[in-house]
Design a protein around this motif. Structure first.
Motif, PDB file in Angstrom:
ATOM      1  N   GLU A  28       0.701  -1.216   0.107  1.00 51.88           N
ATOM      2  CA  GLU A  28      -0.020  -0.034  -0.050  1.00 51.88           C
ATOM      3  C   GLU A  28       1.068   1.185  -0.057  1.00 51.88           C
ATOM      4  OE1 GLU A  28      -3.590   2.283   2.604  1.00 51.88           O
ATOM      5  OE2 GLU A  28      -2.701   0.162   3.370  1.00 51.88           O
ATOM      6  N   THR A  29       0.556   2.247  -0.749  1.00 52.11           N
ATOM      7  CA  THR A  29       1.421   3.331  -1.103  1.00 52.11           C
ATOM      8  C   THR A  29       0.682   4.605  -0.745  1.00 52.11           C
ATOM      9  OG1 THR A  29       1.139   3.606  -3.374  1.00 52.11           O
ATOM     10  CG2 THR A  29       3.074   2.198  -2.420  1.00 52.11           C
ATOM     11  N   VAL A  30       1.403   5.703  -0.163  1.00 55.94           N
ATOM     12  CA  VAL A  30       0.816   6.944   0.027  1.00 55.94           C
ATOM     13  C   VAL A  30       2.065   8.110  -0.494  1.00 55.94           C
ATOM     14  CG1 VAL A  30      -0.032   8.888   1.601  1.00 55.94           C
ATOM     15  CG2 VAL A  30      -0.482   6.402   1.760  1.00 55.94           C
ATOM     16  N   PHE A  32       3.520  11.781  -1.241  1.00 54.37           N
ATOM     17  CA  PHE A  32       3.643  13.438  -0.641  1.00 54.37           C
ATOM     18  C   PHE A  32       4.429  14.070  -1.712  1.00 54.37           C
ATOM     19  CE2 PHE A  32       2.262  11.363   3.106  1.00 54.37           C
ATOM     20  CZ  PHE A  32       1.236  12.213   3.496  1.00 54.37           C
ATOM     21  N   CYS A  33       4.428  15.147  -2.012  1.00 51.87           N
ATOM     22  CA  CYS A  33       5.303  15.909  -3.036  1.00 51.87           C
ATOM     23  C   CYS A  33       6.282  16.918  -2.212  1.00 51.87           C
ATOM     24  CB  CYS A  33       4.453  16.789  -4.137  1.00 51.87           C
ATOM     25  SG  CYS A  33       3.321  17.901  -3.506  1.00 51.87           S
ATOM     26  N   ASN A  34       5.773  17.006  -0.986  1.00 54.16           N
ATOM     27  CA  ASN A  34       6.648  17.702   0.090  1.00 54.16           C
ATOM     28  C   ASN A  34       6.468  17.149   1.327  1.00 54.16           C
ATOM     29  OD1 ASN A  34       4.710  19.289   1.083  1.00 54.16           O
ATOM     30  ND2 ASN A  34       4.356  20.110  -0.826  1.00 54.16           N
ATOM     31  N   VAL A  35       7.208  17.872   2.375  1.00 55.50           N
ATOM     32  CA  VAL A  35       7.370  17.387   3.840  1.00 55.50           C
ATOM     33  C   VAL A  35       6.139  17.982   4.471  1.00 55.50           C
ATOM     34  CG1 VAL A  35       9.840  16.864   3.465  1.00 55.50           C
ATOM     35  CG2 VAL A  35       9.003  19.010   4.456  1.00 55.50           C
ATOM     36  N   LEU A  36       5.189  19.010   4.143  1.00 58.60           N
ATOM     37  CA  LEU A  36       4.416  19.823   4.843  1.00 58.60           C
ATOM     38  C   LEU A  36       3.443  19.225   5.696  1.00 58.60           C
ATOM     39  CD1 LEU A  36       3.714  23.063   2.504  1.00 58.60           C
ATOM     40  CD2 LEU A  36       5.363  22.537   4.511  1.00 58.60           C
ATOM     41  N   LYS A  37       2.868  17.977   5.397  1.00 61.66           N
ATOM     42  CA  LYS A  37       1.850  17.162   6.023  1.00 61.66           C
ATOM     43  C   LYS A  37       2.377  15.579   6.260  1.00 61.66           C
ATOM     44  CE  LYS A  37      -2.001  19.505   3.748  1.00 61.66           C
ATOM     45  NZ  LYS A  37      -3.142  19.359   2.842  1.00 61.66           N
ATOM     46  N   VAL A  38       3.668  15.587   6.195  1.00 63.24           N
ATOM     47  CA  VAL A  38       4.211  14.035   6.323  1.00 63.24           C
ATOM     48  C   VAL A  38       4.293  13.859   7.909  1.00 63.24           C
ATOM     49  CG1 VAL A  38       6.140  12.735   6.377  1.00 63.24           C
ATOM     50  CG2 VAL A  38       5.600  14.274   4.479  1.00 63.24           C
ATOM     51  N   GLU A  39       4.667  14.842   8.749  1.00 65.03           N
ATOM     52  CA  GLU A  39       4.861  14.562  10.333  1.00 65.03           C
ATOM     53  C   GLU A  39       3.112  14.306  10.768  1.00 65.03           C
ATOM     54  OE1 GLU A  39       6.331  16.820  14.062  1.00 65.03           O
ATOM     55  OE2 GLU A  39       7.247  17.324  12.326  1.00 65.03           O
ATOM     56  N   GLN A  40       2.195  15.033  10.200  1.00 69.68           N
ATOM     57  CA  GLN A  40       0.921  14.928  10.929  1.00 69.68           C
ATOM     58  C   GLN A  40       0.195  13.344  10.582  1.00 69.68           C
ATOM     59  OE1 GLN A  40      -1.967  17.757   9.416  1.00 69.68           O
ATOM     60  NE2 GLN A  40      -3.715  16.493  10.132  1.00 69.68           N
ATOM     61  N   PHE A  41       1.008  13.166   9.090  1.00 68.18           N
ATOM     62  CA  PHE A  41       0.486  11.789   8.757  1.00 68.18           C
ATOM     63  C   PHE A  41       0.939  10.813   9.610  1.00 68.18           C
ATOM     64  CE2 PHE A  41       1.065   7.765   6.425  1.00 68.18           C
ATOM     65  CZ  PHE A  41      -0.328   7.624   5.629  1.00 68.18           C
ATOM     66  N   LEU A  42       2.405  10.758  10.000  1.00 67.70           N
ATOM     67  CA  LEU A  42       3.101  10.008  10.957  1.00 67.70           C
ATOM     68  C   LEU A  42       2.521   9.663  12.284  1.00 67.70           C
ATOM     69  CD1 LEU A  42       6.757  10.671   9.870  1.00 67.70           C
ATOM     70  CD2 LEU A  42       5.201   8.764   9.178  1.00 67.70           C
ATOM     71  N   GLU A  43       1.678  11.085  12.677  1.00 68.33           N
ATOM     72  CA  GLU A  43       1.145  10.990  14.011  1.00 68.33           C
ATOM     73  C   GLU A  43      -0.189  10.275  13.887  1.00 68.33           C
ATOM     74  OE1 GLU A  43       0.645  15.043  15.065  1.00 68.33           O
ATOM     75  OE2 GLU A  43       2.913  15.302  15.747  1.00 68.33           O
ATOM     76  N   GLU A  45      -1.070   7.875  11.692  1.00 67.07           N
ATOM     77  CA  GLU A  45      -0.785   6.460  10.885  1.00 67.07           C
ATOM     78  C   GLU A  45       0.568   5.678  11.197  1.00 67.07           C
ATOM     79  OE1 GLU A  45      -3.123   5.210   9.266  1.00 67.07           O
ATOM     80  OE2 GLU A  45      -4.489   6.969   8.968  1.00 67.07           O
ATOM     81  N   GLU A  46       0.578   4.553  11.023  1.00 64.30           N
ATOM     82  CA  GLU A  46       1.945   3.787  11.289  1.00 64.30           C
ATOM     83  C   GLU A  46       2.411   3.133  10.068  1.00 64.30           C
ATOM     84  OE1 GLU A  46       3.570   3.361  14.346  1.00 64.30           O
ATOM     85  OE2 GLU A  46       2.363   4.775  15.327  1.00 64.30           O
ATOM     86  N   PRO A  47       3.000   3.860   9.049  1.00 63.41           N
ATOM     87  CA  PRO A  47       3.733   3.302   8.008  1.00 63.41           C
ATOM     88  C   PRO A  47       4.700   2.546   8.332  1.00 63.41           C
ATOM     89  CG  PRO A  47       4.058   5.614   8.013  1.00 63.41           C
ATOM     90  CD  PRO A  47       3.244   5.373   9.120  1.00 63.41           C
ATOM     91  N   ARG A  69      13.545  11.817  13.483  1.00 64.69           N
ATOM     92  CA  ARG A  69      14.170  10.840  14.512  1.00 64.69           C
ATOM     93  C   ARG A  69      14.406  11.412  16.167  1.00 64.69           C
ATOM     94  NH1 ARG A  69      13.253   7.422  11.460  1.00 64.69           N
ATOM     95  NH2 ARG A  69      14.682   6.084  10.247  1.00 64.69           N
ATOM     96  N   SER A  70      14.905  12.918  15.965  1.00 62.39           N
ATOM     97  CA  SER A  70      14.821  13.651  17.100  1.00 62.39           C
ATOM     98  C   SER A  70      13.451  13.795  17.860  1.00 62.39           C
ATOM     99  CB  SER A  70      15.400  15.037  17.200  1.00 62.39           C
ATOM    100  OG  SER A  70      14.531  15.998  16.284  1.00 62.39           O
ATOM    101  N   LYS A  71      12.363  13.748  17.334  1.00 61.29           N
ATOM    102  CA  LYS A  71      10.962  13.704  17.816  1.00 61.29           C
ATOM    103  C   LYS A  71      10.528  12.245  18.067  1.00 61.29           C
ATOM    104  CE  LYS A  71       9.873  17.764  15.211  1.00 61.29           C
ATOM    105  NZ  LYS A  71       9.278  18.579  14.158  1.00 61.29           N
ATOM    106  N   GLY A  72      11.096  11.330  17.951  1.00 60.75           N
ATOM    107  CA  GLY A  72      11.011   9.793  18.398  1.00 60.75           C
ATOM    108  C   GLY A  72      10.219   9.119  17.204  1.00 60.75           C
ATOM    109  N   PHE A  73      10.366   9.451  16.120  1.00 58.31           N
ATOM    110  CA  PHE A  73       9.510   8.743  15.078  1.00 58.31           C
ATOM    111  C   PHE A  73      10.759   7.851  14.384  1.00 58.31           C
ATOM    112  CE2 PHE A  73       7.215  12.745  14.559  1.00 58.31           C
ATOM    113  CZ  PHE A  73       5.832  12.239  14.725  1.00 58.31           C
ATOM    114  N   ASN A  74      10.455   6.579  14.545  1.00 58.24           N
ATOM    115  CA  ASN A  74      11.357   5.453  14.212  1.00 58.24           C
ATOM    116  C   ASN A  74      11.161   4.716  13.001  1.00 58.24           C
ATOM    117  OD1 ASN A  74      13.076   5.996  16.566  1.00 58.24           O
ATOM    118  ND2 ASN A  74      11.275   4.945  17.891  1.00 58.24           N
ATOM    119  N   THR A  75      10.217   5.181  12.097  1.00 55.24           N
ATOM    120  CA  THR A  75       9.939   4.445  10.783  1.00 55.24           C
ATOM    121  C   THR A  75      11.097   4.342   9.831  1.00 55.24           C
ATOM    122  OG1 THR A  75       7.766   5.681  10.920  1.00 55.24           O
ATOM    123  CG2 THR A  75       8.348   4.572   8.959  1.00 55.24           C
ATOM    124  N   PRO A  76      11.423   3.013   9.474  1.00 54.42           N
ATOM    125  CA  PRO A  76      12.511   3.005   8.583  1.00 54.42           C
ATOM    126  C   PRO A  76      12.541   3.869   7.281  1.00 54.42           C
ATOM    127  CG  PRO A  76      11.626   0.738   9.268  1.00 54.42           C
ATOM    128  CD  PRO A  76      10.652   1.884   9.564  1.00 54.42           C
TER     129      PRO A  76
END
Length: 218
Positions: A28-30, A32-43, A45-47, A69-76
């Motif tokens: 399954e893929t999602v 993004f063309c930039n990083v603006l909404k990525v962090e919200q998505f990671l909060e 969902e659990e990709p 990484r500094s905020k605790g997101f460990n997604t590979p």
């Protein structure tokens, strides 16, 4: 191998090509063309994996991953970039990348390396990290700043649930059902369990109470 893969690349044609080929492999893929909404998505969902370009609008890819990484997101993370010098690759790994693929690339090679990273990191899924807390659910050990903390099985399960759902408010009903296996548990029992967990974590303010809603770790 099923997995949710996030692709962050401002080259629309390339992003669509990646999504198409990864979908053919059952992922399954999602995109993004930039990083603006990525962090919200990671909060929310659990990709299972991020594929990140280095040359992005609003942020440099390696710096963005380092910030995650500094905020605790460990997604590979697999970097996919035209930056191909030895120094560039080292920057990617030092920022927290798990692999680094340079453009142009062979699609079969990329898919093989995606599967390899997913397989390797899946074996590490029993290790959960949040800031200075590390939980090893295989050995049932908890460490804070590399010092082991003695927790009960229930407390480990509670802490694990908070970390898996970091930054998300968990209602009391959810926690009762998930941890105690019952929808009918006294509020006092839950409050005491959370209080004891906080104490054993050094009275950490990571676990906060959200009035009339529940608790979250942040």
């Amino acid at each position: 191998m099923s997995a949710l893969i996030v692709i962050i690349d401002d080259e629309e044609d390339l992003a669509e090509l990646l999504e198409y080929n990864l979908s053919k492999e059952g992922f399954e893929t999602v995109g993004f063309c930039n990083v603006l909404k990525v962090e919200q998505f990671l909060e929310e969902e659990e990709p299972d994996l991020l594929i990140v370009d280095r040359n992005l609008i609003y942020a440099e890819g390696a710096q963005f991953v380092k910030s995650l990484r500094s905020k605790g997101f460990n997604t590979p993370v697999i970097f996919l970039s035209a930056k191909d010098s030895k120094e560039d690759r080292l920057q990617g790994f030092e920022a927290g990348g798990d692999d680094y693929i340079t453009k142009p690339f062979d699609m079969d090679d990329l898919i093989a390396r995606v599967k390899a990273v997913l397989k390797r990191t899946k074996k590490q899924s029993n290790i959960l990290k949040f800031k200075d807390i590390l939980v090893n659910n295989e050995s049932k050990q908890v460490f804070i700043n590399d010092q082991e903390v003695s927790l009960t099985k229930l407390e480990i399960n509670l802490l694990t649930e908070f970390i898996i759902n970091k930054n998300i408010v968990l209602s009391r009903d959810y926690l009762w059902d998930k941890i105690w296996g019952s929808e009918y548990m006294s509020e006092k029992t839950l409050n005491i369990a959370v209080k004891r967990l906080r104490q054993k974590l050094g009275n950490s303010d990571y676990i906060v109470s959200v009035r009339s809603q529940g608790y979250k770790i942040c």
